[in-house]
Write an enzyme that holds these catalytic residues in place. Structure first.
Site: not given
Ligand code: NAD
Length: 349
Positions: A132, A134, A161
């Site tokens: 991210t 962030e 992160k």
């Molecule tokens: P989300 O919360 O929708 O999905 C996260 C997934 O990870 C879930 O399906 C969950 O079950 C799984 N998970 C969590 N802990 C786990 C574990 N210990 N073992 C296996 N699986 C596990 O999140 P998202 O918004 O889809 O974000 C996905 C990634 O992208 C993250 O790494 C986040 O930091 C990054 N990201 C998100 C954004 C955003 O705007 N949402 C922006 C930049 C980066």
């Protein structure tokens, strides 16, 4: 490619999986199925011969070893994480456990697997960490984050992160693991769990509830449609340079209050109520240490890999609002599991 995608039942991971299968890749979806996961997000590819699902926690080394040995992936795209800043304020240890420890365990298992690969599979292998913007902290009124911006995370989420990014780079430098990192701005689109800003606003408005805006709503975020992000991630996985970082953004910086008003205007068209939806906006106590502004200079990924976002915020928000209206049963099933988009993340004694 056969891509092992962690967190593939979440918001962004499921968009990547739908795109990857569409593009002809094979996918192993490795997900622990925490509260934000939803296998409905990947229902459209479930019966595809190129798709497999493994329920596993990335902290479980033995399970990961068995999954790598059984599926023999060509690449790993790592998205599994605790992802919500407000939850990290309430319960930071889960974030350290999954985002830091889990990433370290996954790196170790991937390293052992990669070390034993034969050429040309070994040279072609990639470990892609999805991170991210962030991690860079907050901007003032001017400037943009680039790949060179020093790390300065604010919340337990962004700090975890940042730690994961450092671990991935360390495994690249120390062990030669072929790694690449992307740092992306805020995503929005279909299938986003209704705890993040945009789906919270849409779903609460549809339910006739107040629409909470943190603080004065002047914070700025750079919004990227999740399908554009999925496209960027697959582009970087295929063509990104090893040991490099790519900043990904939507070139769509807006104040939170502007985005909320745009959503309300869209809702007035597709789901009109008795009064304008914007009348339900309520300014609430700000998030502790709320980062003021994020903005991304994504010129490197455009220059080197030819990626740029295609969906404008106007188009993307209109499509997203329509998706939540038409798929409200998806939200209802989440509500039945006990999630009501209530306020989280105020510091308690
Ligand atoms: P989300 O919360 O929708 O999905 C996260 C997934 O990870 C879930 O399906 C969950 O079950 C799984 N998970 C969590 N802990 C786990 C574990 N210990 N073992 C296996 N699986 C596990 O999140 P998202 O918004 O889809 O974000 C996905 C990634 O992208 C993250 O790494 C986040 O930091 C990054 N990201 C998100 C954004 C955003 O705007 N949402 C922006 C930049 C980066």
């Amino acid at each position: 490619m056969k891509i092992l995608i962690t967190g593939g039942a979440g918001f962004i991971g499921s968009a990547v999986i739908r795109r990857a299968i569409h593009d002809g890749h094979e996918v192993v979806n490795l997900d622990a199925l925490t509260y934000s996961a939803n296998l409905e997000n990947v229902a459209s590819v479930e019966g595809h011969p190129g798709y497999a699902f493994e329920q596993a926690d990335i902290c479980d080394r033995a399970r990961l070893e068995a999954i790598f040995a059984g599926h023999r992936p060509d690449a790993v795209m790592h998205l599994a994480a605790e992802s919500h800043v407000d939850r990290s304020v309430e319960g930071p240890i889960d974030f350290v456990q999954t985002n830091v420890m889990g990433t370290a365990v996954l790196l170790e298992v991937a390293r052992a697997y990669w070390a034993k690969l034969e050429e040309p599979a070994k040279s072609a292998f990639r470990f892609h960490h999805v991170s991210t913007d962030e991690v860079f902290g907050a901007l003032g009124e001017d400037g943009e984050f680039t790949e060179e911006t020093p790390y300065d995370p604010t919340s337990p989420y962004s700090a975890s992160k940042a730690a994961a990014d450092h671990l991935v780079r360390a495994w690249g430098r120390t062990y030669g693991l072929p790694v690449v990192i992307t740092n992306c701005s805020n995503n929005y689109g279909p299938y986003q769990f209704p705890e993040k800003l945009i789906p919270t606003v849409i779903t609460r408005a549809l339910e006739g509830k107040s629409i909470p805006v943190y603080g004065d709503g002047r914070q700025v975020r750079d919004w990227l449609h999740v399908d554009d992000h999925a496209d960027a991630l697959l582009t970087v996985l295929k063509t990104g340079r090893l040991h490099e970082t790519y900043a990904i953004g939507g070139d769509a910086d807006h104040r939170n209050i502007e985005v909320v008003r745009m959503i309300c205007a869209e809702l007035d068209k597709v789901a009109p109520g008795n009064t304008a939806h914007a009348e339900k906006i309520e300014f609430v106590t700000d998030r502790p240490a709320h980062d003021f502004r994020y903005a991304i200079d994504a010129s490197k990924v455009e220059r080197e890999l030819g990626w740029r976002p295609k969906v404008t915020l106007d188009q993307g928000l209109a499509e997203t609002v329509r998706w939540y209206v038409e798929n409200y049963d998806w939200v209802e099933r989440i509500r039945e599991r006990g999630f009501h988009s209530e306020r989280l993340g105020l510091v308690k004694a």
